[in-house]
Scaffold this active site. Structure first.
Site, mmCIF file in Angstrom:
data_model
loop_
_atom_site.group_PDB
_atom_site.id
_atom_site.type_symbol
_atom_site.label_atom_id
_atom_site.label_comp_id
_atom_site.label_asym_id
_atom_site.label_seq_id
_atom_site.Cartn_x
_atom_site.Cartn_y
_atom_site.Cartn_z
ATOM 1 N N HIS A 10 0.796 -1.233 0.000
ATOM 2 C CA HIS A 10 0.000 0.000 0.000
ATOM 3 C C HIS A 10 0.826 1.279 0.000
ATOM 4 O O HIS A 10 0.283 2.369 -0.190
ATOM 5 C CB HIS A 10 -1.041 -0.040 1.119
ATOM 6 C CG HIS A 10 -2.044 -1.126 0.845
ATOM 7 N ND1 HIS A 10 -2.743 -1.175 -0.337
ATOM 8 C CD2 HIS A 10 -2.400 -2.228 1.540
ATOM 9 C CE1 HIS A 10 -3.519 -2.245 -0.333
ATOM 10 N NE2 HIS A 10 -3.323 -2.904 0.784
ATOM 11 N N THR A 101 -6.850 -9.774 -2.120
ATOM 12 C CA THR A 101 -7.012 -11.225 -2.266
ATOM 13 C C THR A 101 -8.246 -11.667 -1.480
ATOM 14 O O THR A 101 -8.317 -11.475 -0.274
ATOM 15 C CB THR A 101 -5.760 -11.953 -1.718
ATOM 16 O OG1 THR A 101 -4.609 -11.233 -2.143
ATOM 17 C CG2 THR A 101 -5.695 -13.374 -2.226
ATOM 18 N N HIS A 191 -4.201 -11.573 6.681
ATOM 19 C CA HIS A 191 -5.263 -10.903 5.939
ATOM 20 C C HIS A 191 -6.253 -10.239 6.879
ATOM 21 O O HIS A 191 -6.896 -10.913 7.678
ATOM 22 C CB HIS A 191 -6.013 -11.823 4.965
ATOM 23 C CG HIS A 191 -6.481 -11.046 3.767
ATOM 24 N ND1 HIS A 191 -7.551 -10.197 3.818
ATOM 25 C CD2 HIS A 191 -5.973 -10.936 2.525
ATOM 26 C CE1 HIS A 191 -7.696 -9.618 2.645
ATOM 27 N NE2 HIS A 191 -6.741 -10.039 1.834
ATOM 28 N N HIS A 214 -2.140 -3.670 5.425
ATOM 29 C CA HIS A 214 -2.999 -2.488 5.378
ATOM 30 C C HIS A 214 -3.058 -1.726 6.706
ATOM 31 O O HIS A 214 -2.895 -0.504 6.732
ATOM 32 C CB HIS A 214 -4.401 -2.922 4.929
ATOM 33 C CG HIS A 214 -5.308 -1.795 4.625
ATOM 34 N ND1 HIS A 214 -6.175 -1.278 5.565
ATOM 35 C CD2 HIS A 214 -5.483 -1.057 3.504
ATOM 36 C CE1 HIS A 214 -6.852 -0.285 5.022
ATOM 37 N NE2 HIS A 214 -6.454 -0.125 3.772
HETATM 38 N N1 PXP Z 1 -1.608 -12.360 3.118
HETATM 39 C C1 PXP Z 1 -1.990 -12.411 1.825
HETATM 40 C C2 PXP Z 1 -1.862 -13.698 1.107
HETATM 41 C C3 PXP Z 1 -2.492 -11.263 1.168
HETATM 42 O O1 PXP Z 1 -2.868 -11.335 -0.117
HETATM 43 C C4 PXP Z 1 -2.542 -10.052 1.878
HETATM 44 C C5 PXP Z 1 -3.024 -8.813 1.197
HETATM 45 O O2 PXP Z 1 -2.139 -8.426 0.223
HETATM 46 C C6 PXP Z 1 -2.106 -10.039 3.216
HETATM 47 C C7 PXP Z 1 -1.674 -11.213 3.820
HETATM 48 C C8 PXP Z 1 -2.092 -8.796 4.032
HETATM 49 O O3 PXP Z 1 -3.395 -8.403 4.272
HETATM 50 P P1 PXP Z 1 -3.682 -7.000 4.941
HETATM 51 O O4 PXP Z 1 -3.169 -5.960 3.997
HETATM 52 O O5 PXP Z 1 -5.153 -6.992 5.096
HETATM 53 O O6 PXP Z 1 -2.935 -6.974 6.247
#
Ligand code: PXP
Length: 242
Positions: A10, A101, A191, A214
């Site tokens: 990001h 994702t 995630h 994020h």
């Molecule tokens: N793990 C995977 C496989 C992802 O695709 C992502 C998002 O790019 C993340 C972790 C990180 O997720 P977040 O940005 O919601 O922390």
């Protein structure tokens, strides 16, 4: 002790919002590494919506800890990974229209394609993680395909609107983590994890590594990247946060 891998996609999202050369995700490396993260993750998407090939190339040169390249299991991406040689690859499903994702890989259905990608990556000496929903069948299938690691998709837990759903999703993650460990896999998770939902997940002893992006980049807007990472590292360490 569980470790934190920071996803810096990001930073590139902000750059691409204006098509400017800044902010450069490469500039984050020293801060992320000095703040106590165990490494850096970038997702080179097929549509190159945030991270570009140039970013991954330079990051590979600059990163002293660990580079985890997230990518789809396509011939193009496997070729790029073979050239760049990240420390590990996480295979994820990819849909063009998704915001991020959305679900885990269906390892049970897409065995052939994944097997080929895993073999090619192993030939290059690259460890492979499969991003899967917390489902036993997917984890057993990942083990059968000789994946080195799984990353448990914590999105349903993070998105839960009620305590009941959250508890149910947490239970699934606990069982998935135990299953992975029993099979001898390294167990990662990520995630949607943020500063207010990480503690319960972080208390699952079978999880080796967290993949968080994020929420850390969002907090960094207000407190700076160094502080945002240190705050998260403190939350994933066992015991009461200092
Ligand atoms: N793990 C995977 C496989 C992802 O695709 C992502 C998002 O790019 C993340 C972790 C990180 O997720 P977040 O940005 O919601 O922390």
């Amino acid at each position: 002790m569980p470790t934190l891998m920071v996803n810096i996609d990001h930073i590139a999202t902000i750059r691409e919002a204006r098509g400017t050369p800044y902010p450069d995700p490469v500039h984050a490396v020293a801060i992320v590494e000095m703040a106590g993260a165990s490494g850096i993750i970038v997702h080179l998407r097929e549509d190159r919506r945030h991270i570009k090939d140039r970013d991954v190339r330079i990051l590979r040169e600059v990163i002293k800890t660990k580079l985890n390249l997230e990518m789809a299991a396509t011939a193009e991406m496997v070729k790029i990974a073979g050239e760049i040689k990240p420390d590990m690859v996480t295979l994820v499903p990819e849909k063009r229209e998704e915001l991020t994702t959305e679900g885990g890989l269906d390892v049970v259905t897409h065995t052939g394609k994944l097997k080929k990608s895993i073999e090619r990556l192993h030939e290059k000496g690259i460890g492979v993680s499969l991003f899967v929903d917390p489902e036993k069948t997917q984890i057993i299938a990942s083990h059968k395909l000789l994946a080195d690691m799984i990353e448990i998709h914590t999105g349903a837990y993070s998105d839960a609107k009620t305590e009941k759903t959250k508890d149910e999703e947490l239970k699934k993650i606990i069982i998935a983590a135990k299953t992975g460990k029993e099979l001898g896999l390294k167990v990662n998770a990520g995630h949607g994890l943020h500063y207010f939902n990480i503690r319960e997940i972080a208390s699952i002893p079978e999880i080796d590594e967290f993949s968080i992006g994020h929420s850390i980049i969002a907090r960094a807007l207000f407190v700076g990247l160094d502080r945002a990472i240190r705050d998260m590292v403190a939350l994933i360490e066992p015991g009461e946060p200092k």
